[in-house]
Design a protein around this motif. Structure first.
Motif, PDB file in Angstrom:
ATOM      1  N   ASN A  17      62.971  42.073  13.207  1.00 14.52           N
ATOM      2  CA  ASN A  17      61.742  42.828  13.435  1.00 14.52           C
ATOM      3  C   ASN A  17      61.831  43.837  14.571  1.00 14.52           C
ATOM      4  O   ASN A  17      60.821  44.191  15.167  1.00 14.52           O
ATOM      5  CB  ASN A  17      60.601  41.828  13.684  1.00 14.52           C
ATOM      6  CG  ASN A  17      60.273  41.068  12.424  1.00 14.52           C
ATOM      7  OD1 ASN A  17      59.563  41.563  11.568  1.00 14.52           O
ATOM      8  ND2 ASN A  17      60.832  39.865  12.291  1.00 14.52           N
ATOM      9  N   THR A  18      63.015  44.307  14.874  1.00 16.03           N
ATOM     10  CA  THR A  18      63.189  45.226  15.999  1.00 16.03           C
ATOM     11  C   THR A  18      62.420  46.537  15.828  1.00 16.03           C
ATOM     12  O   THR A  18      62.069  47.169  16.824  1.00 16.03           O
ATOM     13  CB  THR A  18      64.687  45.527  16.227  1.00 16.03           C
ATOM     14  OG1 THR A  18      65.229  46.084  15.029  1.00 16.03           O
ATOM     15  CG2 THR A  18      65.450  44.257  16.602  1.00 16.03           C
ATOM     16  N   ALA A  19      62.120  46.922  14.608  1.00 18.53           N
ATOM     17  CA  ALA A  19      61.390  48.170  14.361  1.00 18.53           C
ATOM     18  C   ALA A  19      59.881  48.000  14.523  1.00 18.53           C
ATOM     19  O   ALA A  19      59.147  48.990  14.488  1.00 18.53           O
ATOM     20  CB  ALA A  19      61.699  48.696  12.964  1.00 18.53           C
ATOM     21  N   ASN A  20      59.415  46.767  14.720  1.00 16.61           N
ATOM     22  CA  ASN A  20      57.970  46.513  14.786  1.00 16.61           C
ATOM     23  C   ASN A  20      57.452  46.225  16.189  1.00 16.61           C
ATOM     24  O   ASN A  20      56.306  45.815  16.344  1.00 16.61           O
ATOM     25  CB  ASN A  20      57.612  45.327  13.884  1.00 16.61           C
ATOM     26  CG  ASN A  20      57.821  45.636  12.430  1.00 16.61           C
ATOM     27  OD1 ASN A  20      57.663  46.771  11.997  1.00 16.61           O
ATOM     28  ND2 ASN A  20      58.199  44.626  11.666  1.00 16.61           N
TER      29      ASN A  20
ATOM     30  N   GLN B 222      55.666  46.429  19.581  1.00 16.88           N
ATOM     31  CA  GLN B 222      54.522  47.186  20.085  1.00 16.88           C
ATOM     32  C   GLN B 222      54.565  47.179  21.613  1.00 16.88           C
ATOM     33  O   GLN B 222      54.802  46.140  22.213  1.00 16.88           O
ATOM     34  CB  GLN B 222      53.211  46.540  19.607  1.00 16.88           C
ATOM     35  CG  GLN B 222      53.129  46.334  18.107  1.00 16.88           C
ATOM     36  CD  GLN B 222      53.145  47.633  17.341  1.00 16.88           C
ATOM     37  OE1 GLN B 222      52.293  48.495  17.550  1.00 16.88           O
ATOM     38  NE2 GLN B 222      54.112  47.786  16.452  1.00 16.88           N
TER      39      GLN B 222
END
Length: 188
Positions: free
Chosen positions: A84-87, A89
């Motif tokens: 989930n590195t692209a998510n 926040q």
């Protein structure tokens, strides 16, 4: 024969519909991926991939020899930062974060949102909001239990590195022994 098959179909449809329960739908939550499958095994991966709304106890029932010690079902249902590195926040101190819960089947329990350190699976801030009772089956569910905001406190550098912290929604329905959780990877 038709009546018996119809009754069986109804039972199966009802049983299937009770599997799904609740997740964070916004902001982006952790999703299952190849790392999750590698550490938790394909049986747990397939369980979550087929129904991300399911409870953590269902995952526990699927622990087998392919489940490694790195599979942390009690932290974000085992879903991993590596997938989930692209998510991630980024929230500065005092940021108000709107959260939306997609609830498909209520079960009376308690719920909260906290900031959790992933290295220790310990709450480091919160609960930022809590509900007791939460998601009642005996009364209408208040709108503020599925659409609400939390304020991110100053995390004093504990969440500076991506993967170190999550914003975790946790819902526990003890009367039916089911726990649900969703995580949002955060930095500050």
């Amino acid at each position: 024969m038709f009546v018996k098959l119809s009754a069986l179909a109804t039972v199966l449809a009802v049983a299937g519909s009770t599997v799904a329960h609740g997740v964070i739908s916004s902001p982006p939550r952790r999703q299952p991926g190849t790392n999750f499958e590698a550490v938790c095994g394909s049986q747990i991966y397939n369980t979550v991939e087929s129904d991300q709304y399911g409870n953590q106890q269902l995952e526990e029932q699927n622990i087998n020899s392919a489940t490694t010690a790195a599979c942390q079902l009690y932290l974000c249902k085992g879903l991993t930062y590596a997938d989930n590195t692209a998510n991630v926040q980024h929230y500065a101190a005092n940021t108000v974060v709107p959260i939306t819960i997609d609830l498909r089947a209520p079960h009376t329990g308690v719920a909260n949102v906290s900031v959790v350190a992933t290295a220790t699976n310990k709450v480091i801030a919160g609960p930022l909001i809590s509900f007791n009772p939460a998601y009642s089956v005996s009364a209408p569910i208040p709108a503020n239990q599925t659409s609400f905001s939390v304020t991110i406190p100053n995390l004093n550098g504990a969440c500076a590195t991506a993967g170190a912290c999550v914003l975790q929604w946790w819902w526990d329905a003890r009367s039916i022994d089911q726990t649900y959780m969703s995580c949002v990877d955060i930095t500050q």
